[in-house]
Motif scaffolding. Structure first.
Motif, PDB file in Angstrom:
ATOM      1  N   VAL B   5       0.836  -1.207   0.000  1.00  0.00           N
ATOM      2  CA  VAL B   5       0.000   0.000   0.000  1.00  0.00           C
ATOM      3  C   VAL B   5       0.866   1.250   0.000  1.00  0.00           C
ATOM      4  CG1 VAL B   5      -1.739   1.279   1.284  1.00  0.00           C
ATOM      5  CG2 VAL B   5      -1.905  -1.194   1.104  1.00  0.00           C
ATOM      6  N   ASP B   9       1.034   4.184  -2.848  1.00  0.00           N
ATOM      7  CA  ASP B   9       0.816   5.615  -2.611  1.00  0.00           C
ATOM      8  C   ASP B   9       2.001   6.443  -3.089  1.00  0.00           C
ATOM      9  OD1 ASP B   9      -1.572   4.980  -1.589  1.00  0.00           O
ATOM     10  OD2 ASP B   9      -1.039   5.241   0.518  1.00  0.00           O
ATOM     11  N   ALA B  13       1.843   9.256  -6.020  1.00  0.00           N
ATOM     12  CA  ALA B  13       2.200  10.655  -5.776  1.00  0.00           C
ATOM     13  C   ALA B  13       3.327  11.087  -6.705  1.00  0.00           C
ATOM     14  CB  ALA B  13       2.610  10.835  -4.315  1.00  0.00           C
ATOM     15  N   ALA B  46      -6.148   8.881  -6.938  1.00  0.00           N
ATOM     16  CA  ALA B  46      -5.700   9.486  -5.678  1.00  0.00           C
ATOM     17  C   ALA B  46      -6.890   9.834  -4.792  1.00  0.00           C
ATOM     18  CB  ALA B  46      -4.872  10.737  -5.970  1.00  0.00           C
ATOM     19  N   ARG B  49      -7.990   6.803  -3.077  1.00  0.00           N
ATOM     20  CA  ARG B  49      -7.112   6.488  -1.948  1.00  0.00           C
ATOM     21  C   ARG B  49      -7.383   7.405  -0.762  1.00  0.00           C
ATOM     22  NH1 ARG B  49      -5.513   2.958   0.136  1.00  0.00           N
ATOM     23  NH2 ARG B  49      -3.659   3.881   1.030  1.00  0.00           N
TER      24      ARG B  49
END
Lengths: 99, 314
Positions: B5, B9, B13, B46, B49
């Motif tokens: 995870v 991320d 990003a 995003a 998330r």
């Protein structure tokens, strides 16, 4: 099963990141557009997997909208950009000038 | 699994920052546009998330769909020879913009740090039964803070009027590649767009969805059928007063805002037993207006009231 899905989501995103090289290098507009279409498909797959990992079924709607609208982008490209590229260059090679 | 995870991320990003850089700094407009389209796509991920599926839906509908079509069409209308472009390389610019960007980032971080920590989520949940819908986002958008939505719809109408006042819509040139696939695609896909749009509008009362995403999807369907050769009949008198739909959202919201005063309520305060119906009707009106505005914005000018030829591209 959820562990497998999580790893798959990571792999699909990695796929997108590696594919960004095609957007960077091209060489033609078509390569870049097709890479972008591949990312749409990957994003749909990521959203579907995430919907089952997180057990959030509203993500299925996001995937549905994304899948539907990916068609619009590619149709716009073919009609408004690609055909403009092809039209004035019939005597030269059919490659495009957009890089 | 926490490791995967985290990697996800960080990758997301990093890709977002890289694409933002590409979209603003790459030489060649096509690459910039493609980078921006992919940026919208990853931004939707995003938002997922960040556990904001409503915004993810709006981003998917507007960022990845309608904006991409708008930018690509604009690109097709520009001079096609922009291989070199003008990359933004002057050092003087960078010495100003990098510190300015860092300062803005610092200010935003500070602002996010000082946000009241529980937020208003509790209050919204507590008064959700009075709102007439089960989805807190729709409740805020069309009931608790309906005044903000009224202004947003007003901005859309204003943008359409401003663009139409700039002049008649530019007619697309003759198509170089005449494809039989396209009208068929428009005919088959448009009902799908309409179906998904109605579904999203209905879902809006109890799950992510609602007027904005529904309007964006059906508006994208309209853009698709214009690309496939349909006539934009927004102003054509022969096709009825369709352009009234452009202002339907704003006028419906104003009518409700003032109408509840007659019923003895304050401005924009719906009677609790009617709230569900009012929200659904407002969503319908706003969704139609948003769809029409998107199509009108895409036309980039006022469509003519009469058509000579049978189709847009003859």
């Amino acid at each position: 099963m959820t562990e497998l899905f999580t790893v798959l989501v990571g792999l699909l995103l990695l796929n997108i990141v590696v594919g960004l090289a095609r957007v960077l290098r091209g060489p033609s507009a078509i390569d870049r557009m097709l890479a972008s279409e591949m990312f749409s498909t990957s994003a749909v797959a990521i959203l579907l997997l995430m919907a089952f990992i997180l057990d959030k079924h509203e993500l299925l709607d996001v995937a549905l909208v994304l899948a539907l609208l990916a068609a619009l982008t590619v149709v716009t490209f073919v009609i408004r950009v690609w055909s403009e590229l092809e039209a004035p260059k019939s005597d030269n090679d059919p490659g495009d000038t957009l890089k | 699994m926490g490791g995967v995870v985290l990697v996800f991320d960080v990758l997301l990003a990093a890709a977002l920052i890289w694409l933002a850089w590409q979209a603003t700094h790459t030489p060649g407009l096509f690459r910039a546009v493609i980078s921006f389209i992919i940026f919208g796509l990853l931004m939707a991920l995003a938002w997922v998330r960040l556990e904001a599926p409503d915004i993810a839906l709006a981003e998917a509908a507007i960022g990845a769909g309608a904006t991409g079509a708008l930018l690509l069409s604009a690109l097709g209308r520009l001079a096609v020879t922009d291989e070199a472009g003008t990359p933004w390389q002057e050092r003087a610019d960078l010495t100003f913009w990098i510190p300015a960007g860092l300062a803005l980032l610092g200010l935003l971080t500070l602002a996010a740090w000082y946000l009241p920590s529980p937020g208003l989520g509790q209050e919204v949940q507590a008064s959700l039964p009075d709102s007439g819908v089960q989805n807190p986002v729709t409740a805020v958008l069309l009931n608790f803070r309906a005044f903000d939505t009224l202004l947003e719809i007003g901005v859309l109408l204003l943008a359409t009027i401003a663009i139409w006042s700039l002049g008649p819509m530019p007619m697309p040139g003759a198509q170089a590649i005449i494809s039989p696939v396209l009208p068929a695609l428009g005919r088959i896909l448009f009902p799908m767009f309409a179906l998904v749009s109605i579904y999203l509008l209905w879902r809006g009362s109890h799950a992510p969805g609602g007027a904005f995403s529904a309007g964006a999807v059906i508006g994208a369907g309209g853009i698709l059928s214009i690309l496939a050769g349909a006539r934009p009949w927004l102003t054509g008198s022969a096709y009825g007063p369709w352009r009234v739909l452009l202002s339907l959202g704003l006028s419906a919201m104003l009518a409700v805002a003032l109408g509840v005063i007659v019923l003895g309520q304050p401005f924009f305060a719906y009677p609790t037993h009617l709230a569900g119906t009012i929200v659904l009707l407002l969503e319908l009106a706003a969704g139609l207006s948003i769809a029409m505005s998107l199509v009108a914005l895409y036309l980039a000018g006022q469509p003519p009231t009469h058509w000579d030829g049978e189709s847009l591209r003859q």
